[in-house]
Write a protein that holds these residues in place. Structure first.
Motif, PDB file in Angstrom:
ATOM      1  N   PRO A  46      10.333  15.540   4.491  1.00  0.00           N
ATOM      2  CA  PRO A  46      11.008  16.375   5.644  1.00  0.00           C
ATOM      3  C   PRO A  46       9.903  16.618   6.941  1.00  0.00           C
ATOM      4  N   PHE A  47       8.645  16.638   6.327  1.00  0.00           N
ATOM      5  CA  PHE A  47       7.383  16.950   7.264  1.00  0.00           C
ATOM      6  C   PHE A  47       6.202  16.413   6.933  1.00  0.00           C
ATOM      7  N   TYR A  48       5.175  16.060   7.750  1.00  0.00           N
ATOM      8  CA  TYR A  48       4.058  15.377   7.408  1.00  0.00           C
ATOM      9  C   TYR A  48       2.643  16.305   8.068  1.00  0.00           C
ATOM     10  N   HIS A  49       1.908  16.568   7.434  1.00  0.00           N
ATOM     11  CA  HIS A  49       0.767  17.545   7.870  1.00  0.00           C
ATOM     12  C   HIS A  49      -0.683  16.972   7.789  1.00  0.00           C
ATOM     13  N   ALA A  50      -1.403  17.421   8.740  1.00  0.00           N
ATOM     14  CA  ALA A  50      -2.791  16.954   8.850  1.00  0.00           C
ATOM     15  C   ALA A  50      -3.546  17.039   7.532  1.00  0.00           C
ATOM     16  N   ASP A  51      -3.526  17.935   6.712  1.00  0.00           N
ATOM     17  CA  ASP A  51      -4.291  18.177   5.591  1.00  0.00           C
ATOM     18  C   ASP A  51      -3.897  17.212   4.407  1.00  0.00           C
ATOM     19  N   GLU A  52      -2.799  16.453   4.568  1.00  0.00           N
ATOM     20  CA  GLU A  52      -2.271  15.167   3.613  1.00  0.00           C
ATOM     21  C   GLU A  52      -2.468  14.150   4.435  1.00  0.00           C
TER      22      GLU A  52
END
Length: 457
Positions: A46-52
């Motif tokens: 549902p979401f994507y993040h910079a730390d991943e």
């Protein structure tokens, strides 16, 4: 000012977002509720993040801009030449000639085209002499020609080698005799239109290309991929980016230029006969995905291409869709617009990794032609197509106006200039051909039968 603005907010890591989402789910399972699985086996979060996020993919770099292409099937040379010149005045920037006869006068065909015109010649025959003529014209007048010859693609589509042989030796001699033009292409659109999923699409195109690298002496001109783009918007952007990443890695192993040339078209697989105007919406998003994915040339599919012969209105609308993307939406102003989008970067990585694994399986089993010969490629595409067809039949794969919100009063039997379904061509073949088939064909055949039967009574 930007630094000051962002410094006012404390950074939020992905773990905190997930904890908040889990709280809002009130006990429901995160993966089962919010993570959906694509046909390629990719779990979409549902979401994507910079730390991943993975590192940006530098290999996807392309120049800003794209060419607006136009198809012309050459029957009458004079008419085709006049038509090509007229299309360039009405917004087309690249011409894609399909030629079935080696006796066509190539010089007359391009006589009215400015020297800067990008021209593709898709040949349905093998002829060193014809390509030599094109090479001489390109040398003399400074044209940029791409000759789209694909014996392996012909075998996959027709079930037989062109002109009774595999033609690899002829293709090698053609390349040696014509150093100024690109002479080899990969018809990857065939696999997508037949129902291959994206991982298969990528892996088969890569294995298809590797067949040429192994069998013929490729010169330093870019290899051309003809690619079909479907309706899964972000995935399709990632697919084209993954193609460049994969091809770059493969070409590097052969000490060849690592860039390829991509011609992208909307798929025919999700296009419909009924409620045909919806096809314009489908092709708009598909052309957008092609541009954002980094295609060099985009050739749109007219909304009425399934049932009408080539006509000025349908082609003008198709061309105007691309002109709007280019001149009103400024899609030609930015290079690599998807770079840094965590979701697309992740999709690109996963598609590339899965396609590379499948490519290695094909190569370990003898290569692409060997797997065509034993029917493996055809069987795998058929299995993928059947899965998608089942989803469509159950209403889980939606085509608006066909299996959801259909207009029951719509009638099409009076307007058919072309046969819109798979045509049976009984013939003796070396292998089972890869058959292109649309999702809506069975439903549409039933509706047409229902129209015709009352009229017959």
């Amino acid at each position: 000012m930007d630094e000051q603005l962002f410094n006012e907010f404390n950074p939020v890591v992905s773990k905190q977002w997930k904890q908040l989402i889990q709280y809002e789910l009130k006990g429901a399972d995160y993966n089962e509720t919010l993570v959906w699985q694509s046909p390629e086996g990719i779990g979409v979060k549902p979401f994507y993040h910079a730390d991943e996020a993975a590192q940006p993919l530098a290999a996807t770099a392309t120049k800003p801009g794209f060419f607006i292409g136009q198809d012309i099937f050459v029957q009458d040379v004079e008419k085709s030449a006049n038509r090509a010149a007229g299309l360039l005045q009405r917004g087309a920037e690249a011409i894609h000639f399909t030629i079935a006869d080696a006796t066509v006068n190539a010089e007359a065909l391009v006589s009215q085209l400015p020297a800067a015109t990008l021209v593709y010649f898709y040949l349905r025959f093998t002829s060193i002499d014809f390509v030599k003529k094109l090479n001489a014209i390109a040398q003399a007048k400074g044209y940029t020609f791409y000759v789209l010859q694909d014996p392996v693609g012909y075998l996959a589509k027709e079930g037989n080698w062109a002109q009774g042989g595999d033609n690899f030796e002829v293709l090698t001699k053609t390349i040696e005799a014509c150093p100024d033009i690109s002479c080899v292409s990969i018809d990857g659109a065939l696999y997508q239109n037949a129902g291959a999923n994206m991982v298969q699409h990528l892996a088969y195109m890569l294995a298809h290309a590797n067949e040429y690298f192994n069998r013929i002496a490729i010169h330093k001109k870019s290899l051309v991929f003809q690619v079909a783009v479907g309706g899964n918007y972000f995935f399709e952007i990632a697919k084209l980016r993954a193609l460049r990443v994969l091809y770059s890695a493969l070409a590097k192993e052969y000490s060849l230029p690592t860039d390829c040339h991509i011609i992208a078209r909307p798929t025919r697989r999700n296009k419909t006969l009924y409620d045909y105007n919806v096809n314009m919406l489908r092709t708009s998003t598909e052309c957008m995905a092609a541009v954002l994915g980094g295609a060099n040339t985009v050739i749109n599919l007219p909304y009425d291409a399934l049932y009408h012969k080539s006509n000025e209105f349908g082609e003008r609308i198709a061309r105007n869709q691309l002109l709007i993307l280019k001149h009103e939406s400024y899609f030609d102003k930015v290079a690599n617009p998807a770079d840094g989008a965590y979701y697309i970067e992740e999709l690109t990585n996963q598609l590339a990794e899965k396609a590379l694994a499948l490519f290695k399986e094909i190569e370990a089993a003898g290569g692409f032609v060997a797997k065509l010969m034993d029917g493996t490629i055809q069987r795998k595409i058929h299995e993928s197509a059947e899965k998608e067809q089942l989803l469509f039949n159950e209403g889980k794969e939606v085509l608006i106006g066909t299996n959801k919100y259909p207009n029951k009063a719509d009638r099409m039997s009076h307007d058919l200039e072309l046969y819109p379904f798979v045509k049976a061509k009984p013939r003796k073949t070396l292998i089972t051909p890869v058959i292109e088939k649309r999702l809506a064909e069975k439903v549409e055949q039933e509706r047409l039968d229902a129209e015709i039967q009352p009229a017959a009574q």
